[in-house]
Design a protein around this motif. Structure first.
Motif, PDB file in Angstrom:
ATOM      1  N   VAL A  40       2.826   3.566  -2.154  1.00 47.24           N
ATOM      2  CA  VAL A  40       3.004   3.845  -3.580  1.00 47.24           C
ATOM      3  C   VAL A  40       4.377   4.460  -3.830  1.00 47.24           C
ATOM      4  O   VAL A  40       4.747   5.459  -3.211  1.00 47.24           O
ATOM      5  CB  VAL A  40       1.899   4.787  -4.097  1.00 47.24           C
ATOM      6  CG1 VAL A  40       2.133   5.132  -5.562  1.00 47.24           C
ATOM      7  CG2 VAL A  40       0.529   4.137  -3.906  1.00 47.24           C
TER       8      VAL A  40
ATOM      9  N   LYS B 191      -4.750   3.622  -5.870  1.00 43.58           N
ATOM     10  CA  LYS B 191      -4.471   2.507  -4.961  1.00 43.58           C
ATOM     11  C   LYS B 191      -5.501   2.469  -3.839  1.00 43.58           C
ATOM     12  O   LYS B 191      -6.010   1.395  -3.477  1.00 43.58           O
ATOM     13  CB  LYS B 191      -3.061   2.647  -4.390  1.00 43.58           C
ATOM     14  CG  LYS B 191      -2.693   1.633  -3.315  1.00 43.58           C
ATOM     15  CD  LYS B 191      -2.506   0.238  -3.859  1.00 43.58           C
ATOM     16  CE  LYS B 191      -1.187   0.110  -4.572  1.00 43.58           C
ATOM     17  NZ  LYS B 191      -0.911  -1.304  -4.964  1.00 43.58           N
TER      18      LYS B 191
ATOM     19  N   GLU C  20      -9.019   1.496  -5.196  1.00 44.55           N
ATOM     20  CA  GLU C  20      -8.999   0.091  -5.628  1.00 44.55           C
ATOM     21  C   GLU C  20      -9.052  -0.832  -4.422  1.00 44.55           C
ATOM     22  O   GLU C  20      -9.769  -1.830  -4.416  1.00 44.55           O
ATOM     23  CB  GLU C  20      -7.713  -0.163  -6.427  1.00 44.55           C
ATOM     24  CG  GLU C  20      -7.561  -1.598  -6.915  1.00 44.55           C
ATOM     25  CD  GLU C  20      -6.212  -1.828  -7.582  1.00 44.55           C
ATOM     26  OE1 GLU C  20      -5.706  -2.955  -7.507  1.00 44.55           O
ATOM     27  OE2 GLU C  20      -5.664  -0.866  -8.162  1.00 44.55           O
ATOM     28  N   ARG C  21      -8.306  -0.471  -3.375  1.00 39.47           N
ATOM     29  CA  ARG C  21      -8.289  -1.288  -2.161  1.00 39.47           C
ATOM     30  C   ARG C  21      -9.657  -1.306  -1.492  1.00 39.47           C
ATOM     31  O   ARG C  21     -10.078  -2.301  -0.911  1.00 39.47           O
ATOM     32  CB  ARG C  21      -7.220  -0.740  -1.206  1.00 39.47           C
ATOM     33  CG  ARG C  21      -6.950  -1.621   0.006  1.00 39.47           C
ATOM     34  CD  ARG C  21      -5.756  -1.154   0.794  1.00 39.47           C
ATOM     35  NE  ARG C  21      -6.047   0.065   1.538  1.00 39.47           N
ATOM     36  CZ  ARG C  21      -5.374   1.200   1.417  1.00 39.47           C
ATOM     37  NH1 ARG C  21      -4.373   1.284   0.558  1.00 39.47           N
ATOM     38  NH2 ARG C  21      -5.686   2.264   2.131  1.00 39.47           N
TER      39      ARG C  21
ATOM     40  N   ASN D 200       0.807  -1.218   0.000  1.00 38.87           N
ATOM     41  CA  ASN D 200       0.000   0.000   0.000  1.00 38.87           C
ATOM     42  C   ASN D 200       0.844   1.274   0.000  1.00 38.87           C
ATOM     43  O   ASN D 200       0.293   2.377   0.105  1.00 38.87           O
ATOM     44  CB  ASN D 200      -0.932   0.013   1.227  1.00 38.87           C
ATOM     45  CG  ASN D 200      -1.976  -1.084   1.161  1.00 38.87           C
ATOM     46  OD1 ASN D 200      -2.421  -1.456   0.086  1.00 38.87           O
ATOM     47  ND2 ASN D 200      -2.360  -1.612   2.316  1.00 38.87           N
TER      48      ASN D 200
END
Length: 475
Positions: A149, A316, A319-320, A147
């Motif tokens: 980035v 991210k 999407e998570r 997680n």
């Protein structure tokens, strides 16, 4: 008896709800539970030390007036602070309202066999009959490398962290000193390294702790006359992750004991990871011998992420969480919030929450209105430096004297007004305010705020001075 207590507490909550906004009530009063009413003392249970401090600072007058109107004049208030361990058992520590006392909340998931009846943590290597117990590393599993980035802003630090995780204590990156402004990912990176080490070496003892909590541990050890046990506990670790080490400034005794721990761990080839808001060369109030050790390994910074990295962070995150968001909204948010990853994620969470609660589609216009609200709030903040310059000019005193340790009445009064206004017009914590105003601790700031509030209620001249200064700040 319990039904009567519950009924009276419900009446208290109705009165308080009428006097504050719904959001504040839901956040700060709904989680409180009445425990008992004995000997004219009402005991309430709050979820954490943070709740206790916030209520004491912001709502204590309202709370006391309310309980005295319902339970009777002269009613005293006492708190129980809930401590939770891994077995879902609850322990609490009790203290009266406004009592000056250091409260230590043990990390979640401390094994129950190493939790004393008073709620203090006992160093697990010295519990009689226990040779060695499993230590909770205090790591947050979601703060992992998956997680985190990668971008130009953090590539060196991230790569170094992965190298450390493959061979902790054996690389030249020991200590690994990471620094940056707030909200750029220091804590996330520190947790990610610890999590990766635990994956690669499950038997290694990895321990993450914030510097302020380390200081609380140290204070407990001084009180209990168990400094040797305290040092031994930390020297037995394989990996020590110490977050916000800048909090040790102007604390010589804490620095001295950490110096011992640092030397032992380093000599044993154990990994040390430190984070701070400045590089070692810029830290003030530290012993030179400790600063020199901070520079032994690798010092790396985390910079403000560029637009591409900010877009990747948003993607991210959604999407998570399984969220759908139009690409133009993602780009708009990433273009609008540029200086702080934490703020970026905060705006994103608010946007998703508002959309969900109001059944409103996520559009650029919707994002724009939310961000405009946020930036308006930010613009209203007044720099601390501006506050103390205006206060000093108003009272015709030197800023140097205000920041000094002198205890003349006029200096103390000006200093307390500065602390009160700083808490009101900046987003700084009490600890940060105290540090910037001559290296004072948060309890001094809390006392100053309460003193100013009391004087404004009882002293017309004092209140007029504060109100006039506030006009100057806003002009």
């Amino acid at each position: 008896m319990m039904n009567e207590l519950t009924g009276k507490w419900k009446k208290c909550m109705e009165i308080i709800r009428d006097n504050i906004d719904d959001r504040s009530f839901e956040a700060w009063f709904k989680p409180i539970h009445p425990v008992s009413f004995e000997n004219n003392t009402l005991t309430i249970e709050v979820p954490s030390q943070f709740y206790y401090e916030w209520i004491e600072e912001h709502y204590i007058d309202l709370l006391k007036k309310t309980i005295r109107s319902v339970f009777g004049s002269g009613t005293k208030l006492s708190y129980k602070i809930k401590l939770i361990n891994s077995q879902e058992n609850h322990t609490s520590i009790q203290l009266p309202s406004n009592e000056k006392q250091v409260i230590y909340n043990p990390p979640v998931d401390i094994p129950p066999q190493i939790l004393s009846a008073q709620g203090k943590s006992i160093h697990p290597f010295i519990v009689p009959g226990i040779q060695k117990v499993k230590i909770n590393s205090n790591l947050v599993e979601t703060l992992n490398f998956e997680n985190f980035v990668e971008g130009d802003c953090n590539r060196l630090s991230r790569s170094a962290g992965l190298a450390i995780a493959k061979n902790p204590g054996k690389t030249s990156f020991n200590p690994f000193f990471v620094y940056s402004d707030a909200g750029l990912g220091k804590t996330h990176l520190a947790h990610a390294i610890g999590i990766e080490i635990k994956r690669n070496f499950p038997d290694k003892i990895v321990y993450y702790i914030q510097a302020q909590e380390f200081l609380n541990h140290f204070i407990d050890a001084l009180k209990d006359n168990s400094i040797n046990d305290f040092v031994y506990f930390y020297q037995m670790l394989d990996v020590l992750i110490l977050d916000d080490v800048h909090c040790f400034n102007n604390k010589p005794k804490t620095q001295e004991v950490f110096f011992q721990i640092f030397n032992t761990l380093h000599q044993k080839g154990k990994q040390i990871i430190l984070t701070a808001d400045k590089p070692p060369s810029d830290l003030q109030g530290f012993e030179e011998r400790l600063l020199s050790r901070f520079k032994w390994g690798l010092t790396a910074d985390l910079q403000i992420p560029d637009l591409e990295t900010r877009i990747a962070i948003i993607r991210k995150k959604i999407e998570r969480d399984g969220i759908q968001m139009p690409e133009n909204v993602i780009e708009y948010i990433a273009s609008s919030i540029i200086s702080n990853i934490r703020e970026l994620e905060g705006i994103l969470i608010s946007l998703i929450a508002h959309s969900s609660f109001n059944q409103t589609p996520i559009t650029v216009q919707f994002a724009q209105s939310l961000i405009e609200q946020y930036t308006k709030t930010v613009k209203e903040e007044i720099p601390l430096e501006t506050i103390y310059k205006i206060v000093c000019k108003y009272f015709d005193i030197s800023p140097t004297e205000v920041l000094s340790k002198k205890r003349k009445r006029e200096l103390v009064e000006a200093r307390q007004i500065i602390m009160y206004l700083a808490k009101r017009y900046t987003k700084k914590s009490m600890e940060s305010i105290g540090k910037e105003l001559g290296g004072r601790d948060h309890s001094t700031v809390l006392y100053a705020i309460k003193t100013v509030k009391n004087l404004m209620e009882t002293d017309k001249r004092f209140r007029a001075d504060v109100e006039e200064i506030e006009k100057l700040l806003k002009s």
